[in-house]
Design an enzyme around this catalytic site. Structure first.
Site, PDB file in Angstrom:
ATOM      1  N   PHE A   1     -25.552  31.875  39.620  1.00 44.49           N
ATOM      2  CA  PHE A   1     -26.580  31.454  38.570  1.00 44.49           C
ATOM      3  C   PHE A   1     -26.941  32.752  38.000  1.00 44.49           C
ATOM      4  O   PHE A   1     -27.178  33.723  38.645  1.00 44.49           O
ATOM      5  CB  PHE A   1     -27.633  30.823  39.212  1.00 44.49           C
ATOM      6  CG  PHE A   1     -28.756  30.417  38.244  1.00 44.49           C
ATOM      7  CD1 PHE A   1     -28.628  29.162  37.733  1.00 44.49           C
ATOM      8  CD2 PHE A   1     -29.597  31.039  38.055  1.00 44.49           C
ATOM      9  CE1 PHE A   1     -29.745  28.796  36.761  1.00 44.49           C
ATOM     10  CE2 PHE A   1     -30.649  30.889  37.205  1.00 44.49           C
ATOM     11  CZ  PHE A   1     -30.658  29.408  36.517  1.00 44.49           C
TER      12      PHE A   1
ATOM     13  N   ASP B   1     -26.071  41.181  39.396  1.00 42.91           N
ATOM     14  CA  ASP B   1     -27.113  40.315  39.303  1.00 42.91           C
ATOM     15  C   ASP B   1     -28.214  40.441  40.550  1.00 42.91           C
ATOM     16  O   ASP B   1     -27.668  39.666  41.564  1.00 42.91           O
ATOM     17  CB  ASP B   1     -26.938  38.896  39.174  1.00 42.91           C
ATOM     18  CG  ASP B   1     -28.189  38.096  38.792  1.00 42.91           C
ATOM     19  OD1 ASP B   1     -29.330  38.388  39.090  1.00 42.91           O
ATOM     20  OD2 ASP B   1     -27.928  36.997  38.081  1.00 42.91           O
TER      21      ASP B   1
ATOM     22  N   LYS C   1     -37.787  38.185  38.812  1.00 43.53           N
ATOM     23  CA  LYS C   1     -38.276  37.764  39.824  1.00 43.53           C
ATOM     24  C   LYS C   1     -39.351  38.622  40.521  1.00 43.53           C
ATOM     25  O   LYS C   1     -40.435  38.574  39.865  1.00 43.53           O
ATOM     26  CB  LYS C   1     -37.298  37.136  40.984  1.00 43.53           C
ATOM     27  CG  LYS C   1     -36.443  35.989  40.201  1.00 43.53           C
ATOM     28  CD  LYS C   1     -35.866  34.889  41.111  1.00 43.53           C
ATOM     29  CE  LYS C   1     -35.789  33.563  40.523  1.00 43.53           C
ATOM     30  NZ  LYS C   1     -34.106  33.295  40.012  1.00 43.53           N
TER      31      LYS C   1
HETATM   32  C1  LIG Z   1     -33.622  33.202  38.850  1.00 45.01           C
HETATM   33  C2  LIG Z   1     -32.283  33.821  38.517  1.00 45.01           C
HETATM   34  C3  LIG Z   1     -31.861  34.310  37.256  1.00 45.01           C
HETATM   35  C4  LIG Z   1     -32.724  33.763  36.020  1.00 45.01           C
HETATM   36  O1  LIG Z   1     -33.865  34.178  35.881  1.00 45.01           O
HETATM   37  P1  LIG Z   1     -35.068  33.872  34.747  1.00 45.01           P
HETATM   38  O2  LIG Z   1     -36.248  34.605  34.968  1.00 45.01           O
HETATM   39  O3  LIG Z   1     -35.335  32.353  35.495  1.00 45.01           O
HETATM   40  O4  LIG Z   1     -34.456  33.763  33.393  1.00 45.01           O
HETATM   41  C5  LIG Z   1     -30.840  34.820  37.242  1.00 45.01           C
HETATM   42  N1  LIG Z   1     -30.086  35.471  38.094  1.00 45.01           N
HETATM   43  C6  LIG Z   1     -30.522  34.761  39.275  1.00 45.01           C
HETATM   44  C7  LIG Z   1     -29.773  35.597  40.588  1.00 45.01           C
HETATM   45  C8  LIG Z   1     -31.715  34.225  39.588  1.00 45.01           C
HETATM   46  O5  LIG Z   1     -31.854  33.828  40.831  1.00 45.01           O
END
Ligand SMILES: *Cc1c(COP(=O)(O)O)cnc(C)c1O
Length: 414
Positions: free
Chosen positions: A147, A232, A261
């Site tokens: 994700f 990420d 986050k």
């Molecule tokens: C939450 C998340 C995102 C997206 O972040 P947003 O602030 O919602 O755009 C991207 N990568 C990972 C691994 C995430 O957990």
């Protein structure tokens, strides 16, 4: 729209029903509306108390309304909120310096959300490859179940087709491989690849840590094929796995890393970190943002970062992670029909449903909510634990007791 409404007058009480009335239905929020939080405690409109083990999806690392962060926010709010990127500002410079000092990175780009940080990372990787190797080196390789955000580019790099269906045409030249499969990576990563993107611990995809060998192999393959390795760390970074960033625990250094986050503890801010050499492929005007790195967000993140980036703090995350893991393992062992086990790293743990109750994790989190315990899901089969990093031993014990009650009441009904 109600044309006869008094403009500016808005004294009608709002309820959960209001969500269904006036919000675009992309979420299905809980049946109650939280109004106040402190640490891991949350209260709703009726004054009902909940033990919040969701951490706002790995965002509220320091819990709700931590006093030292509130102070930093209020202090900065009285000085300067926004000046645009025609100017720089002190908090953002301090934050960039702190991130660069603490990580592999030499350069930082700030924005407002994880998706934006990844968007910047993927654009930079394409630009860097274009600059150094020509326009044919543009393929991005990512993992299934990953994700990476909800912009069209990042959602396409994400490995879950349910999130891209209906939004076609999608940005091209993005391929997916099974996570933790070294042979698949070797077959996919060729000279036309500009970036390999991976979450060191997959979050939304089900709390799956990468094998150390897998990340080492990706690093080697990227080196061989002149591709950038992008981590990420939006969910697994900022202390979540017991090291400041997860890559440090693995001992594998990426070329680009994204953070969001927990970086702002709920105040929107995100960062893309990279080396000076790679950052040179972005020049004035080639990328940008209105709000990114504004003084208010940066002042909050500075204080958050300073709090989390201490050996004692990170040591406690490791300890709390072990305690939570033992607690969940005890529950899994006592309900072998319901759960198959526990997986994850640090305070990023998943309690996995057994085959018998496949797809029914949501029923357990719903039963927990009734008991005043807030839990998250990762997919249909995993109860996701990404609580505030300041979770205490007592919270863990209370959480276990409430979870057991929830499971018992759910089993009675099933
Ligand atoms: C939450 C998340 C995102 C997206 O972040 P947003 O602030 O919602 O755009 C991207 N990568 C990972 C691994 C995430 O957990």
């Amino acid at each position: 729209m109600n044309m006869s409404a008094n403009i500016g007058k808005n004294d009608e009480p709002v309820t959960r029903q209001t969500f269904d009335d006036v919000m675009v239905p992309v979420f299905a929020p809980a049946s109650f509306v939280p109004v106040r939080g402190s640490g891991l405690d949350l209260w709703d409109q009726n004054g009902k108390h909940y033990l919040d083990l969701t951490g706002g999806i790995a965002v509220s690392g320091l819990g709700h309304t931590p006093p030292e962060i509130v102070d930093a926010l209020v202090e900065q709010a009285k000085k300067l909120w926004h000046v645009s990127n025609y100017f720089t500002n002190e908090p953002v410079l301090k934050l960039a310096r702190a991130l660069a000092d603490a990580t592999f990175a030499e350069k930082v780009f700030f924005c407002n959300s994880g998706g934006e940080a990844n968007e910047a990372a993927f654009k930079l990787a394409r630009k860097w490859a274009h600059d150094h190797f020509g326009e044919k080196k543009n393929r991005i390789v990512s993992c299934y179940h990953s994700f990476h955000g909800r912009t069209l580019f990042t959602v396409t790099v994400g490995g879950q087709s349910k999130y891209t269906e209906g939004f076609e045409p999608l940005p091209p030249r993005i391929d997916h491989i099974p996570f933790n499969d070294i042979e698949a990576a070797r077959a996919a990563i060729d000279d036309d690849v500009c970036a390999v993107v991976v979450e060191p611990v997959q979050g939304e995809g089900g709390i799956l840590p990468a094998d150390p060998d897998y990340l080492r192999s990706l690093r080697r393959l990227c080196n061989e094929k002149n591709a950038l390795l992008v981590f990420d760390e939006i969910q697994c970074g900022m202390g979540r796995t017991g090291t400041l960033f997860a890559y440090m625990g693995y001992g594998v250094v990426p070329d680009i890393m994204t953070s969001a986050k927990a970086l702002g503890n709920g105040f929107p801010i995100a960062a893309m970190l990279t080396t000076s050499e790679i950052a040179r492929s972005f020049s004035v005007g080639s990328h940008g943002t209105t709000y990114g790195g504004n003084p208010l967000a940066a002042a909050v993140a500075c204080k958050v970062f300073e709090t989390i980036n201490r050996p004692e703090f990170l040591q406690r995350v490791v300890e709390a992670g072990e305690k939570l893991k033992f607690s969940l393992e005890r529950v899994a062992a006592d309900y072998p029909d319901v759960f198959s086990g526990v997986r994850g790293k640090g305070l990023m743990l998943g309690l996995v449903m057994s085959g018998k109750y496949q797809g029914r994790a949501k029923e357990i989190t719903a039963a927990a909510e009734k008991q005043g315990l807030l839990l998250l899901l990762a997919g249909y089969d995993v109860i996701r634990y990404v609580p505030a990093l300041v979770v205490s031993d007592e919270h863990i014990e209370q959480g276990e007791a409430l979870l057991r009650k929830a499971i018992d009441s759910w089993l009675e009904e099933n």
